[in-house]
Design an enzyme around this catalytic site. Sequence first.
Site, PDB file in Angstrom:
ATOM      1  N   CYS A  71       1.277  -1.376  -0.014  1.00 26.63           N
ATOM      2  CA  CYS A  71      -0.213  -0.065  -0.176  1.00 26.63           C
ATOM      3  C   CYS A  71       0.566   1.522  -0.041  1.00 26.63           C
ATOM      4  O   CYS A  71       0.536   2.241  -1.235  1.00 26.63           O
ATOM      5  CB  CYS A  71      -1.549  -0.158   1.187  1.00 26.63           C
ATOM      6  SG  CYS A  71      -2.678  -1.287   1.456  1.00 26.63           S
ATOM      7  N   HIS A  72       1.690   1.155   0.812  1.00 26.89           N
ATOM      8  CA  HIS A  72       1.799   2.900   0.676  1.00 26.89           C
ATOM      9  C   HIS A  72       3.736   2.526   1.112  1.00 26.89           C
ATOM     10  O   HIS A  72       4.507   3.000   1.481  1.00 26.89           O
ATOM     11  CB  HIS A  72       2.192   3.533   1.909  1.00 26.89           C
ATOM     12  CG  HIS A  72       0.374   3.943   2.129  1.00 26.89           C
ATOM     13  ND1 HIS A  72      -0.478   2.754   2.833  1.00 26.89           N
ATOM     14  CD2 HIS A  72      -0.082   4.500   1.600  1.00 26.89           C
ATOM     15  CE1 HIS A  72      -1.468   3.397   2.167  1.00 26.89           C
ATOM     16  NE2 HIS A  72      -1.530   4.177   1.833  1.00 26.89           N
ATOM     17  N   GLY A  73       3.776   1.346   0.964  1.00 25.53           N
ATOM     18  CA  GLY A  73       5.959   0.763   0.722  1.00 25.53           C
ATOM     19  C   GLY A  73       6.949   0.766   1.961  1.00 25.53           C
ATOM     20  O   GLY A  73       8.518   1.133   1.859  1.00 25.53           O
TER      21      GLY A  73
END
Lengths: 172, 419
Positions: free
Chosen positions: A136-138
């Site tokens: 999702c956001h690494g």
Amino acid sequence: MSDKPTAETNRRDFLFVATGAAAATAAAGMVWPLIQQMNPDASTLALASTEVDLSGVPEGQIITVKWRGKPVFVRHRTAKEVQEAEKVSLSDLPDPEPDSKRVKKPEWLIVIGVCTHLGCIPLGHEGEFDGWFCPCHGSTYDVSGRIRSGPAPANLEVPPYAFIGDNKIKIG
Amino acid sequence: MSGPSKYTPKSAFARWLERRLPILSFVHDAFVAYPTPKNLNYLWTFGAILSFMLIAQIVTGVVLAMHYTPETGLAFDSVEHIMRDVNWGGILRYAHANGASMFFLAVYIHIFRGMYYGSYKEPREVLWILGVIIFVVMMATGFLGYTLPWGQMSFWAATVITNLFSAIPVVGNSITTWLLGGYSVDNPTLNRFFALHYLLPFILFAIVGLHVWALHVTGQNNPSGVEVKDIEKDTVPFTPYATFKDALGIGVFLLLYVWMTFFVPNYLGHPDNYIEANPLVTPPHIVPEWYFLPFYAILRAIPNKLLGVIALFAAVLIPAALPWLDTSKIRSARYRPLFRKFFWVFVAVSLGLGYLGAKPAEGVYLLFARVFAAYYFFHFLVLLPILGKREKPEPVPESIAASLAVPGASESEEGRVHA
């Protein structure tokens, strides 16, 4: 009794404040169930523990089991992975925690599979540290489930669990 | 704008009712005789368009609720049942889903119009703040509704958004558990989201009532930003002038709405939402609905969870402070040469953030998201306060009537030009 306001507080003021306080207390008492009903109910709490048989998990593999509606990762770590996790210096960690504090038996890592950023499920055996990578956001996690890079603020949570046999655990 | 009503009941029944409940004179004063500035352009029809969209969403939503089941095992199938079995169900659902998008499109145009013409300035601060509250409630309603189809995007949007609250120090996790009614998004969550999604539009309706009330107290702003001075010269009655202009605005807006509903109903949707929710698999790219993208980009631009969440909420709420952040005494951007340019830069940055919100948060996208997010706050917190003090405005017309006059023409010639 006269209607004229007096400078000093009198018994009428006391009654007025006491009545107001009683009404406020009663209102607060009434609001409490309305708020509390939104917390997990008895049926949700009843699902609070799960038993997992570990004998079918070969070395190097991760299985996912469901506990409290969330995925829990059970990772059978290789000797190399254990060594890797143990030798990381605590100063390299955003949320410093030694590997030994996160496991009961070094070869078994049990963590809640929910990214501590915004709740996505990280992918196993991926990312720079070969632990987990959150798509999702690494955020990336290492083989101990500790946060190494990305926006997540904390390590993957270790659920309460106990070994109830050599190859069996009870989560919750 | 107020005063004794000029309404005179014509029938015996109207006279009888008027003495008991003066609703006819109220409607007459608010929607018939109400004076509207005569220079309003089509951007001023978005108030009516938004009222129309709210009603459209309530009507389609109520009928969808007659066929929907808010239970995790049944929700996804009940939506497919609406699409396939219910009479006209497919069109009703597409009208509702696209209606949400059209509602947000209209509200963003409405907000930018208010920003361009300085509609938030004294004495319309309360009117403006009520508008920001309406926007926030709309966002909550849209988010709750998006969860209901119980597809993959529904589930993970609900997970990500409720986890925003877990960023709050100390009590965050307890608040998230309380919101979810469990330790993850599950049946209790779906149930309460449905209840709240049904409730909020009616709360919205009430706040819109306050918004319109405040509007009728202060009167409408107008493109010149000059207050009405002479009712005769500066205004025209709401009916027929505004009524028919609004009707045409709604009609044109409907063309787009209906075209989307009939011809490209899934254009703004996400294919992953046609896969039933699976708590054990996160889709590779979680993207919110388009109307949340600029704020989502701001959330992801900040590499710290708590600060990211604070920035997200700040970005949504900061327009409420506009009446005090914009220090210029001049309302309309028409007479503010610098503000006019920076306004369009702000629009471009907002759209840019929307574009970046849909892209993966990495590399050059992340870099731009950070620059744009910083500019978003710079616009409100630094630029507007300074600009109002430094900028040299152009001459503002004396009145609305004068703003319409042809330069150099005398009063009588003006009458001819506009005849």
